[in-house]
Write a protein that holds these residues in place. Sequence first.
Motif, PDB file in Angstrom:
ATOM      1  N   GLY A  28       0.819  -1.213   0.000  1.00  0.00           N
ATOM      2  CA  GLY A  28       0.000   0.000   0.000  1.00  0.00           C
ATOM      3  C   GLY A  28       0.849   1.258   0.000  1.00  0.00           C
ATOM      4  O   GLY A  28       0.571   2.216  -0.714  1.00  0.00           O
ATOM      5  N   GLN A  29       1.921   1.265   0.804  1.00  0.00           N
ATOM      6  CA  GLN A  29       2.798   2.432   0.855  1.00  0.00           C
ATOM      7  C   GLN A  29       3.616   2.564  -0.422  1.00  0.00           C
ATOM      8  O   GLN A  29       3.877   3.664  -0.882  1.00  0.00           O
ATOM      9  CB  GLN A  29       3.722   2.360   2.076  1.00  0.00           C
ATOM     10  CG  GLN A  29       3.051   2.755   3.369  1.00  0.00           C
ATOM     11  CD  GLN A  29       1.993   1.764   3.826  1.00  0.00           C
ATOM     12  OE1 GLN A  29       2.164   0.562   3.696  1.00  0.00           O
ATOM     13  NE2 GLN A  29       0.904   2.257   4.367  1.00  0.00           N
ATOM     14  N   LEU A  30       4.014   1.444  -1.002  1.00  0.00           N
ATOM     15  CA  LEU A  30       4.744   1.475  -2.267  1.00  0.00           C
ATOM     16  C   LEU A  30       3.875   2.075  -3.361  1.00  0.00           C
ATOM     17  O   LEU A  30       4.308   2.968  -4.097  1.00  0.00           O
ATOM     18  CB  LEU A  30       5.193   0.068  -2.666  1.00  0.00           C
ATOM     19  CG  LEU A  30       5.903  -0.057  -4.013  1.00  0.00           C
ATOM     20  CD1 LEU A  30       7.258   0.631  -3.955  1.00  0.00           C
ATOM     21  CD2 LEU A  30       6.066  -1.510  -4.389  1.00  0.00           C
ATOM     22  N   ALA A  31       2.642   1.619  -3.442  1.00  0.00           N
ATOM     23  CA  ALA A  31       1.721   2.149  -4.447  1.00  0.00           C
ATOM     24  C   ALA A  31       1.430   3.622  -4.192  1.00  0.00           C
ATOM     25  O   ALA A  31       1.357   4.416  -5.132  1.00  0.00           O
ATOM     26  CB  ALA A  31       0.421   1.347  -4.445  1.00  0.00           C
ATOM     27  N   ALA A  32       1.296   4.016  -2.927  1.00  0.00           N
ATOM     28  CA  ALA A  32       1.032   5.418  -2.596  1.00  0.00           C
ATOM     29  C   ALA A  32       2.188   6.299  -3.048  1.00  0.00           C
ATOM     30  O   ALA A  32       1.977   7.375  -3.610  1.00  0.00           O
ATOM     31  CB  ALA A  32       0.806   5.568  -1.093  1.00  0.00           C
ATOM     32  N   GLY A  33       3.416   5.851  -2.817  1.00  0.00           N
ATOM     33  CA  GLY A  33       4.584   6.615  -3.245  1.00  0.00           C
ATOM     34  C   GLY A  33       4.672   6.748  -4.754  1.00  0.00           C
ATOM     35  O   GLY A  33       5.004   7.821  -5.274  1.00  0.00           O
ATOM     36  N   LEU A  34       4.366   5.669  -5.445  1.00  0.00           N
ATOM     37  CA  LEU A  34       4.417   5.712  -6.907  1.00  0.00           C
ATOM     38  C   LEU A  34       3.351   6.649  -7.472  1.00  0.00           C
ATOM     39  O   LEU A  34       3.644   7.480  -8.335  1.00  0.00           O
ATOM     40  CB  LEU A  34       4.239   4.304  -7.483  1.00  0.00           C
ATOM     41  CG  LEU A  34       5.412   3.351  -7.285  1.00  0.00           C
ATOM     42  CD1 LEU A  34       5.021   1.943  -7.726  1.00  0.00           C
ATOM     43  CD2 LEU A  34       6.629   3.830  -8.044  1.00  0.00           C
ATOM     44  N   VAL A  35       2.137   6.537  -6.980  1.00  0.00           N
ATOM     45  CA  VAL A  35       1.051   7.372  -7.497  1.00  0.00           C
ATOM     46  C   VAL A  35       1.274   8.839  -7.132  1.00  0.00           C
ATOM     47  O   VAL A  35       1.124   9.736  -7.972  1.00  0.00           O
ATOM     48  CB  VAL A  35      -0.327   6.875  -6.983  1.00  0.00           C
ATOM     49  CG1 VAL A  35      -1.431   7.840  -7.365  1.00  0.00           C
ATOM     50  CG2 VAL A  35      -0.619   5.485  -7.526  1.00  0.00           C
ATOM     51  N   GLY A  36       1.661   9.108  -5.882  1.00  0.00           N
ATOM     52  CA  GLY A  36       1.900  10.488  -5.455  1.00  0.00           C
ATOM     53  C   GLY A  36       3.048  11.133  -6.206  1.00  0.00           C
ATOM     54  O   GLY A  36       2.975  12.302  -6.598  1.00  0.00           O
ATOM     55  N   GLY A  37       4.130  10.390  -6.418  1.00  0.00           N
ATOM     56  CA  GLY A  37       5.252  10.908  -7.197  1.00  0.00           C
ATOM     57  C   GLY A  37       4.863  11.187  -8.635  1.00  0.00           C
ATOM     58  O   GLY A  37       5.260  12.198  -9.219  1.00  0.00           O
ATOM     59  N   PHE A  38       4.071  10.283  -9.210  1.00  0.00           N
ATOM     60  CA  PHE A  38       3.593  10.472 -10.576  1.00  0.00           C
ATOM     61  C   PHE A  38       2.754  11.741 -10.681  1.00  0.00           C
ATOM     62  O   PHE A  38       2.927  12.541 -11.599  1.00  0.00           O
ATOM     63  CB  PHE A  38       2.772   9.252 -11.017  1.00  0.00           C
ATOM     64  CG  PHE A  38       2.254   9.346 -12.413  1.00  0.00           C
ATOM     65  CD1 PHE A  38       3.030   8.943 -13.471  1.00  0.00           C
ATOM     66  CD2 PHE A  38       0.985   9.846 -12.673  1.00  0.00           C
ATOM     67  CE1 PHE A  38       2.566   9.023 -14.778  1.00  0.00           C
ATOM     68  CE2 PHE A  38       0.509   9.939 -13.965  1.00  0.00           C
ATOM     69  CZ  PHE A  38       1.297   9.526 -15.024  1.00  0.00           C
ATOM     70  N   VAL A  39       1.854  11.940  -9.717  1.00  0.00           N
ATOM     71  CA  VAL A  39       0.992  13.128  -9.718  1.00  0.00           C
ATOM     72  C   VAL A  39       1.833  14.395  -9.606  1.00  0.00           C
ATOM     73  O   VAL A  39       1.617  15.360 -10.342  1.00  0.00           O
ATOM     74  CB  VAL A  39      -0.063  13.047  -8.587  1.00  0.00           C
ATOM     75  CG1 VAL A  39      -0.756  14.374  -8.377  1.00  0.00           C
ATOM     76  CG2 VAL A  39      -1.078  11.960  -8.888  1.00  0.00           C
ATOM     77  N   ALA A  40       2.815  14.398  -8.701  1.00  0.00           N
ATOM     78  CA  ALA A  40       3.669  15.581  -8.527  1.00  0.00           C
ATOM     79  C   ALA A  40       4.439  15.882  -9.813  1.00  0.00           C
ATOM     80  O   ALA A  40       4.520  17.029 -10.247  1.00  0.00           O
ATOM     81  CB  ALA A  40       4.634  15.374  -7.369  1.00  0.00           C
ATOM     82  N   GLY A  41       5.001  14.847 -10.438  1.00  0.00           N
ATOM     83  CA  GLY A  41       5.742  15.046 -11.681  1.00  0.00           C
ATOM     84  C   GLY A  41       4.860  15.481 -12.830  1.00  0.00           C
ATOM     85  O   GLY A  41       5.233  16.338 -13.628  1.00  0.00           O
ATOM     86  N   TYR A  42       3.683  14.904 -12.903  1.00  0.00           N
ATOM     87  CA  TYR A  42       2.745  15.260 -13.971  1.00  0.00           C
ATOM     88  C   TYR A  42       2.312  16.714 -13.850  1.00  0.00           C
ATOM     89  O   TYR A  42       2.267  17.443 -14.835  1.00  0.00           O
ATOM     90  CB  TYR A  42       1.521  14.335 -13.924  1.00  0.00           C
ATOM     91  CG  TYR A  42       0.559  14.562 -15.057  1.00  0.00           C
ATOM     92  CD1 TYR A  42       0.784  13.972 -16.292  1.00  0.00           C
ATOM     93  CD2 TYR A  42      -0.571  15.349 -14.902  1.00  0.00           C
ATOM     94  CE1 TYR A  42      -0.095  14.176 -17.346  1.00  0.00           C
ATOM     95  CE2 TYR A  42      -1.455  15.559 -15.941  1.00  0.00           C
ATOM     96  CZ  TYR A  42      -1.212  14.965 -17.163  1.00  0.00           C
ATOM     97  OH  TYR A  42      -2.078  15.181 -18.212  1.00  0.00           O
ATOM     98  N   LEU A  43       1.992  17.138 -12.625  1.00  0.00           N
ATOM     99  CA  LEU A  43       1.558  18.520 -12.419  1.00  0.00           C
ATOM    100  C   LEU A  43       2.688  19.511 -12.654  1.00  0.00           C
ATOM    101  O   LEU A  43       2.464  20.615 -13.150  1.00  0.00           O
ATOM    102  CB  LEU A  43       0.993  18.701 -11.012  1.00  0.00           C
ATOM    103  CG  LEU A  43      -0.338  18.008 -10.732  1.00  0.00           C
ATOM    104  CD1 LEU A  43      -0.720  18.157  -9.267  1.00  0.00           C
ATOM    105  CD2 LEU A  43      -1.437  18.554 -11.630  1.00  0.00           C
ATOM    106  N   ALA A  44       3.912  19.125 -12.300  1.00  0.00           N
ATOM    107  CA  ALA A  44       5.052  20.029 -12.480  1.00  0.00           C
ATOM    108  C   ALA A  44       5.454  20.109 -13.947  1.00  0.00           C
ATOM    109  O   ALA A  44       5.807  21.179 -14.442  1.00  0.00           O
ATOM    110  CB  ALA A  44       6.239  19.564 -11.635  1.00  0.00           C
ATOM    111  N   GLY A  45       5.391  18.967 -14.651  1.00  0.00           N
ATOM    112  CA  GLY A  45       5.772  18.946 -16.066  1.00  0.00           C
ATOM    113  C   GLY A  45       7.197  19.395 -16.282  1.00  0.00           C
ATOM    114  O   GLY A  45       8.015  19.408 -15.373  1.00  0.00           O
TER     115      GLY A  45
END
Length: 123
Positions: A28-45
């Motif tokens: 659960g924590q691994l998936a949370a880190g992956l999804v949260g990091g993806f969201v941060a990177g996507y929003l930052a572009g």
Amino acid sequence: MTDWRAVIIGFLVITVLGAIGLTLPGVGQLAAGLVGGFVAGYLAGGGLGRGFWHGLLAGAFGGIVTGLLLALVVGVAGWAGGPVGGLISGVAGIGIFAVAIVLSFVLAIESAIAGALGALLES
């Protein structure tokens, strides 16, 4: 320059999914880190490096805040044991927080890689 909005949103995603992910310890924590990091990177572009940086920050903040809360709970729970219990749990809480800081930076790498991927897909 750091897009703090992207970092904070990524951090919030990690926190919420991490809390939900407690039902699946580790995964659960691994998936949370992956999804949260993806969201941060996507929003930052802005490319791989920028996405990596924003995912790294979001993952590191998530780990530090989680470690701080866990250390605080352990420290406060020790007060029930009186002064000696408070001292023991206080030392344990400091140790837990120190380990959580080190682990948060190590585990932030997964968020950083996901952030780079998110920034790449955003472009």
